[in-house]
Design a protein around this motif. Sequence first.
Motif, PDB file in Angstrom:
ATOM      1  N   ALA A  22      -8.256  55.176 -57.490  1.00  0.00           N
ATOM      2  CA  ALA A  22      -9.257  53.922 -57.631  1.00  0.00           C
ATOM      3  C   ALA A  22      -8.593  52.753 -58.357  1.00  0.00           C
ATOM      4  O   ALA A  22      -7.448  53.203 -58.996  1.00  0.00           O
ATOM      5  N   PRO A  23      -8.881  51.410 -58.135  1.00  0.00           N
ATOM      6  CA  PRO A  23      -8.086  50.516 -58.886  1.00  0.00           C
ATOM      7  C   PRO A  23      -8.034  50.602 -60.491  1.00  0.00           C
ATOM      8  O   PRO A  23      -6.999  50.073 -61.069  1.00  0.00           O
ATOM      9  N   ASP A  24      -8.896  51.283 -61.207  1.00  0.00           N
ATOM     10  CA  ASP A  24      -8.820  51.219 -62.545  1.00  0.00           C
ATOM     11  C   ASP A  24      -8.236  52.815 -62.834  1.00  0.00           C
ATOM     12  O   ASP A  24      -8.283  53.181 -64.060  1.00  0.00           O
ATOM     13  N   GLU A  25      -7.482  53.362 -62.014  1.00  0.00           N
ATOM     14  CA  GLU A  25      -6.985  54.829 -62.428  1.00  0.00           C
ATOM     15  C   GLU A  25      -5.497  54.705 -61.839  1.00  0.00           C
ATOM     16  O   GLU A  25      -5.093  54.455 -60.937  1.00  0.00           O
ATOM     17  N   PRO A  26      -4.613  55.113 -62.795  1.00  0.00           N
ATOM     18  CA  PRO A  26      -3.354  55.040 -62.571  1.00  0.00           C
ATOM     19  C   PRO A  26      -2.771  56.134 -61.696  1.00  0.00           C
ATOM     20  O   PRO A  26      -3.457  57.260 -61.546  1.00  0.00           O
ATOM     21  N   TYR A  27      -1.922  55.908 -60.870  1.00  0.00           N
ATOM     22  CA  TYR A  27      -1.516  56.888 -59.610  1.00  0.00           C
ATOM     23  C   TYR A  27      -0.557  58.099 -60.696  1.00  0.00           C
ATOM     24  O   TYR A  27       0.233  57.793 -61.305  1.00  0.00           O
ATOM     25  N   ALA A  28      -0.952  59.325 -60.207  1.00  0.00           N
ATOM     26  CA  ALA A  28      -0.056  60.596 -61.054  1.00  0.00           C
ATOM     27  C   ALA A  28       0.247  61.494 -59.915  1.00  0.00           C
ATOM     28  O   ALA A  28      -0.833  61.845 -59.029  1.00  0.00           O
ATOM     29  N   PRO A  29       1.258  61.523 -59.473  1.00  0.00           N
ATOM     30  CA  PRO A  29       1.645  62.496 -58.185  1.00  0.00           C
ATOM     31  C   PRO A  29       1.028  63.816 -58.346  1.00  0.00           C
ATOM     32  O   PRO A  29       0.940  64.542 -57.332  1.00  0.00           O
TER      33      PRO A  29
END
Length: 198
Positions: A185-192
Motif C-alpha cells: 500500500a502507498p503508506d507501507e514500505p516495501y520489504a522483500p
Amino acid sequence: MTSTATTPRTRRPGVPGVRGVHHVAFTVPDLDEAVAFFTGVLGAETAYRTGPIGDPGGDWMRRQLGVHPRCTVHIAMLRLGPTLNIELFAYSGPGRRRRMPGNSDVGGHHLALWTDDFDASVRHLTAAPGVRMLGEPQRVDDGPIRGTRWVYLTTPWGLHLELVHAPDDLPYRRRTGVRLFEPPAPDEPYAPDDGRGP
C-alpha cells in the motif's frame, strides 16, 4: 559431542546467483511518444536515455541483439512503481516488422498494472488520448483468483496493458504457500520478506 555444522538449505532450481527480475523491455515505434506516455500517463520516472547504438560497418547488432546488422537503436530506462524497471527500445533500419503481435500470436504480451482503485484507474487511462479499452471491465466469479477485477487496454501505439485488482483472500492461497507479488500500500514500505514477494 554435538556437531556445530549447519545443515545447508535446500537449493531451489534456478540460475545460480539470480535473485530476481531486473527489467522488462518493449520495442516501440517512437521513443519520445512511449516515454511521454509511461511518464505522463502511467507515472514512471526516466532513469536515463542513450543512443544511437549501432555498428555501421560491422556485425555487432546481429551478433549481440539478433537484429539486422544495419539497425540502430535508441533506449530509455524507466522506473515504474516500487519494483519494476522498464526498458524501451526504438530501432531504425531494415528488417523490422512494424505490426504489434496480437495476444494470440507467438510473442504476444501485455503489461499488467496492479491498482488499489480499479474504477479510478480505468477512468484515468481511458481519458488519455489514444488509449482504447478492450471490452468491459470483468470480475472473475470462480476458480483460483475469484474476486479479481481486470480489463485490457491498448496504448496509442498498440501495446496491451491490463489493470488488475484482487482481494486479499484469493482461493489459490488456501492450496499453496506460493504467493504472487502484490505492491505494498502507498503508506507501507516495501520489504522483500514481508510475504508479498515471490
